[in-house]
Design a protein around this motif. Structure first.
Motif, PDB file in Angstrom:
ATOM      1  N   SER A  78      72.092  52.339   4.134  1.00  0.00           N
ATOM      2  CA  SER A  78      71.869  51.674   2.998  1.00  0.00           C
ATOM      3  C   SER A  78      72.282  52.263   1.896  1.00  0.00           C
ATOM      4  O   SER A  78      72.537  51.727   0.715  1.00  0.00           O
TER       5      SER A  78
ATOM      6  N   HIS B   2      67.030  47.508   3.729  1.00  0.00           N
ATOM      7  CA  HIS B   2      66.243  48.323   4.728  1.00  0.00           C
ATOM      8  C   HIS B   2      65.846  47.619   6.003  1.00  0.00           C
ATOM      9  O   HIS B   2      66.137  47.894   6.896  1.00  0.00           O
TER      10      HIS B   2
ATOM     11  N   THR C 136      59.870  49.758   9.300  1.00  0.00           N
ATOM     12  CA  THR C 136      60.907  50.075   8.132  1.00  0.00           C
ATOM     13  C   THR C 136      60.512  50.967   7.263  1.00  0.00           C
ATOM     14  O   THR C 136      61.122  51.669   6.733  1.00  0.00           O
TER      15      THR C 136
ATOM     16  N   LEU D   7      68.746  46.369   8.342  1.00  0.00           N
ATOM     17  CA  LEU D   7      69.311  47.305   9.118  1.00  0.00           C
ATOM     18  C   LEU D   7      68.288  47.827  10.348  1.00  0.00           C
ATOM     19  O   LEU D   7      68.691  48.274  11.447  1.00  0.00           O
ATOM     20  N   THR D   8      66.912  47.788   9.765  1.00  0.00           N
ATOM     21  CA  THR D   8      66.162  48.023  10.784  1.00  0.00           C
ATOM     22  C   THR D   8      65.999  47.370  12.067  1.00  0.00           C
ATOM     23  O   THR D   8      66.025  47.715  13.011  1.00  0.00           O
TER      24      THR D   8
ATOM     25  N   VAL E 154      69.937  53.171   9.279  1.00  0.00           N
ATOM     26  CA  VAL E 154      68.984  52.453   8.037  1.00  0.00           C
ATOM     27  C   VAL E 154      69.384  53.351   6.827  1.00  0.00           C
ATOM     28  O   VAL E 154      69.503  52.614   5.777  1.00  0.00           O
TER      29      VAL E 154
END
Length: 420
Positions: free
Chosen positions: A247, A138, A162, A141-142, A244
Motif C-alpha cells: 500500500s 489496507h 487489517t 490487500l488484507t 499489505v
C-alpha cells in the motif's frame, strides 16, 4: 589504518529519527566517506552508503544478520526467529520456502485476487465524498492476501486483522503508544496464526492444497523438523505483512502519477498496448525515488579491513537504502523523477536497492519484490483505465520524518467512478 569518521555529537538518535532517510548519506557526504560512525540508541554504529558499500555489506563472509536488527523492530516489524535474522545454510533453506511460495504463477494468482478486490472496493469508494487512498488500500490487500495464502478470514475479522497487520509496519517506529500497539498487534497475530497452523498439523483444520499457509505448515528446516508453531506464524506473517505494506508503494505511485503528469500518457499507452517497458520503468523509478525503508542492519562477522578502515567483530552496521538509491555516483540527476532512466540501463544489484541488495535466492534481498512490482502495475492500470477520480486540494508534500514516508494527508481522492 585510517580512523572511521565520527559524526559530531554525543548521541545522534534524535537526529536520525528526525530525518531517517537522509541522515546517513548527509553525514557521509559531509565527512567525505562511504562509512561513518554514529552513536545510535547509545551504541556506536557503522553507517554505510553507496554501491561499493552495499556490495561489501552483502558479503556474507564479512557480515551476518543474527541479532543485528534492534529489539524494537524484531518485536514488531520482523518478528523473532524469522528468515531476516538467519545466516548461511539456515537462511538459504528458509529463504527457499519464500522463493517457492512467491514463484511467478503464485504471484499471478495473488494479482488476480487483488484485482477482484479493486473491483469490489470501487463501489464503496464511489459513495464517499473523499477517500484516503493509503488507508483504503489496507483492508482490500488484507482480504486478498489472506484468501491467496489460505488463511481463513471471516468478514467480521477483517477490520481487526487489517489494523494489526498495518500496525507492524506503520507504527513500529512511532511514538511510545504507537510502538506499544505494534507490539501487541504482533503478539495477537502470532497467537492467531500459530493456533491455525498447529490445528492444521493436527488435522483439525484443512488448509487449501498448494497454499502458502500449507507450505509454511509443512516446511522443514535443515534439521528435518517442522517449524515451531510460533516461528511458523512469524514466517506466515512475513508473507501477509509485506503484501499489505505494498500500500505504501501504490500510494507513492499514485502520488507520482499526480506530481509528474507528463508521465500519464506514455504510462497509459504502455499499460494498454502490451509493451510494458515504460510501465516497468515508471514502477522502478517510484521504487528508486520514493523513500520506503531507510536502512537495513547487520553485524561485522570478524575483523577485516576495507578502504583503509578497520572493522571489528560484532560491530553493528547500517546500510543506507534511500541514499544509495539517490547516489549521484550511480544516478544522473539522482533527485529528479525520471522513469526513462530505466529504459537506458538495467539497474545493478548494489546501486538499486529499495528492498535490499544482491541476489534474492541466496542473500537477504526481499523475496517479495515481484509482488510489489506486480501489484503496483495492476494498481496503476486501475487508476488510469478502470476508474476516474480527482485529487482535491491537500498537503501532498512527503513527510520524511515518518516511517514509511507518505504524503502528509495520505493522498485523498474524490469523485471516484468506475469505468465500464
Amino acid at each position: 589504518m585510517r580512523r572511521i569518521p565520527q559524526v559530531s555529537g554525543w548521541d545522534q538518535s534524535l537526529a536520525f529519527l528526525a530525518d531517517p532517510y537522509r541522515f546517513i548519506a548527509r553525514n557521509c557526504r559531509q565527512l567525505r566517506s562511504e562509512v561513518v560512525q554514529a552513536r545510535l540508541l547509545l551504541r556506536q554504529t557503522l553507517c554505510f552508503t553507496g554501491p561499493r558499500a552495499a556490495e561489501l555489506f552483502y558479503n556474507e563472509s564479512l557480515f551476518c544478520r543474527a541479532g543485528a536488527a534492534p529489539e524494537p523492530l524484531r518485536a514488531t516489524l520482523f518478528g523473532k526467529g524469522g528468515v531476516q535474522g538467519l545466516d548461511g545454510a539456515a537462511h538459504r533453506r528458509r529463504k527457499a520456502l519464500f522463493m517457492r511460495v512467491l514463484a511467478p504463477e503464485q504471484v499471478a494468482a495473488l494479482v488476480r485476487q487483488v484485482s477482484h478486490e479493486w473491483e469490489h472496493e470501487l463501489a464503496r469508494w464511489a459513495e464517499q465524498p473523499r477517500v484516503p487512498l493509503y488507508a483504503a488500500l489496507h483492508p482490500m490487500l488484507t482480504r486478498a492476501v489472506c484468501h491467496w495464502a489460505g488463511v481463513p478470514l471471516a468478514p467480521a475479522q477483517v477490520a481487526l486483522r487489517t489494523r494489526e497487520l498495518v500496525a507492524l509496519f506503520d507504527q513500529a517506529t512511532g511514538p511510545p503508544l504507537s510502538h506499544l500497539h505494534s507490539r501487541l498487534a504482533r503478539m495477537a497475530l502470532e497467537s492467531w496464526l500459530a493456533h491455525l497452523l498447529a490445528e492444521a498439523r493436527a488435522g483439525r483444520v484443512e488448509l487449501p492444497e498448494g497454499s502458502a499457509a500449507e507450505a509454511v505448515a509443512l516446511h522443514r528446516d535443515e534439521d528435518g523438523k517442522v517449524l515451531r508453531p510460533r516461528i511458523a506464524a512469524v514466517e506466515l506473517i512475513n508473507l501477509l505483512r509485506p503484501t499489505v505494506a505494498v500500500s505504501v508503494f501504490i500510494t507513492q505511485a499514485a502520488h507520482a502519477l499526480h506530481m509528474a503528469p507528463q508521465c500519464r500518457e506514455p504510462l497509459s499507452d504502455s499499460l494498454a498496448g502490451g509493451d510494458m517497458r515504460y510501465a516497468q520503468a515508471f514502477v522502478q523509478e517510484v521504487r528508486r525515488w520514493y523513500p520506503f525503508f531507510p536502512a537495513v542492519a547487520a553485524r561485522v562477522r570478524h575483523d577485516f579491513e576495507w578502504q583503509g578502515y578497520h572493522f571489528s567483530r560484532g560491530e553493528l552496521a547500517l546500510l543506507d537504502l534511500y541514499g544509495t538509491n539517490h547516489d549521484p555516483r550511480s544516478w544522473d540527476d539522482a533527485d529528479e523523477f525520471r522513469p526513462q532512466r530505466f529504459l537506458a540501463r538495467k539497474p545493478g544489484a548494489y546501486d538499486f536497492i529499495p528492498q535490499g541488495g544482491a541476489e534474492p535466492h541466496a542473500h537477504h534481498r526481499c523475496p517479495g519484490e515481484g509482488v510489489a512490482i506486480a501489484l503496483m502495475m495492476l494498481s496503476l492500470d486501475w487508476l488510469l483505465h478502470r476508474m476516474r477520480c480527482e485529487v482535491p486540494q491537500q498537503d501532498l508534500s512527503l513527510d520524511m520524518s515518518r516511517l514509511p514516508a507518505l504524503p502528509r494527508d495520505g493522498l485523498l481522492i474524490s469523485g471516484v467512478q468506475a469505468l465500464s
